[in-house]
Design a protein around this motif. Structure first.
Motif, PDB file in Angstrom:
ATOM      1  N   TRP A  49       0.852  -1.184   0.000  1.00 19.02           N
ATOM      2  CA  TRP A  49       0.000   0.000   0.000  1.00 19.02           C
ATOM      3  C   TRP A  49       0.884   1.229   0.000  1.00 19.02           C
ATOM      4  O   TRP A  49       1.515   1.559   1.004  1.00 19.02           O
ATOM      5  N   ASN A  50       0.967   1.873  -1.140  1.00 19.47           N
ATOM      6  CA  ASN A  50       1.783   3.075  -1.302  1.00 19.47           C
ATOM      7  C   ASN A  50       0.977   4.122  -2.064  1.00 19.47           C
ATOM      8  O   ASN A  50       1.183   4.337  -3.254  1.00 19.47           O
ATOM      9  N   PRO A  51       0.042   4.776  -1.374  1.00 21.48           N
ATOM     10  CA  PRO A  51      -0.795   5.756  -2.074  1.00 21.48           C
ATOM     11  C   PRO A  51       0.020   6.912  -2.624  1.00 21.48           C
ATOM     12  O   PRO A  51       0.968   7.373  -1.986  1.00 21.48           O
ATOM     13  N   GLU A  52      -0.363   7.342  -3.806  1.00 24.03           N
ATOM     14  CA  GLU A  52       0.268   8.518  -4.404  1.00 24.03           C
ATOM     15  C   GLU A  52      -0.024   9.754  -3.548  1.00 24.03           C
ATOM     16  O   GLU A  52       0.831  10.596  -3.329  1.00 24.03           O
ATOM     17  N   ARG A  53      -1.270   9.853  -3.087  1.00 23.83           N
ATOM     18  CA  ARG A  53      -1.685  10.970  -2.239  1.00 23.83           C
ATOM     19  C   ARG A  53      -2.686  10.433  -1.222  1.00 23.83           C
ATOM     20  O   ARG A  53      -3.608   9.706  -1.572  1.00 23.83           O
ATOM     21  N   LEU A  54      -2.490  10.803   0.036  1.00 18.07           N
ATOM     22  CA  LEU A  54      -3.383  10.386   1.109  1.00 18.07           C
ATOM     23  C   LEU A  54      -3.916  11.624   1.808  1.00 18.07           C
ATOM     24  O   LEU A  54      -3.153  12.534   2.138  1.00 18.07           O
TER      25      LEU A  54
END
Length: 95
Positions: A49-54
């Motif tokens: 889980w490596n969101p571009e933007r959180l």
């Protein structure tokens, strides 16, 4: 009980997404909400889980958060976000 709205965003039109950001703060504040996290660097501790933007928002309760999301005030911004990015959004009760 306070509620958090968690949003994972993948932006495919950065210029349009900047326009979206201009419209959101006033709508969030209108419903008693605030930004807790807004587009900061993330680091995965488990899983893939490596969101571009959180983004994490806080509202007074789940009902208010849902009312904000469905509101006429947020509808214009939401339409822009739908054009500019793909998103996943959850609302959860906070302790």
């Amino acid at each position: 009980m306070p509620a958090l709205v968690l949003v994972e965003v993948s932006i495919h039109n950065p210029e349009l997404y900047e326009e979206y950001k201009k419209h959101t703060l006033a709508t969030i504040q209108l419903y008693g909400g605030r930004f807790v996290v807004r587009g900061v660097k993330t680091e995965s501790l488990e899983g893939n889980w490596n969101p571009e933007r959180l983004v994490i928002l806080e509202f007074p309760d789940v009902e208010t958060a849902k009312n904000w999301w469905a509101s006429p005030e947020y509808s214009k911004a939401k339409a822009i976000r739908y054009e500019a990015a793909n998103s996943k959004m959850l609302v959860v009760e906070s302790n």
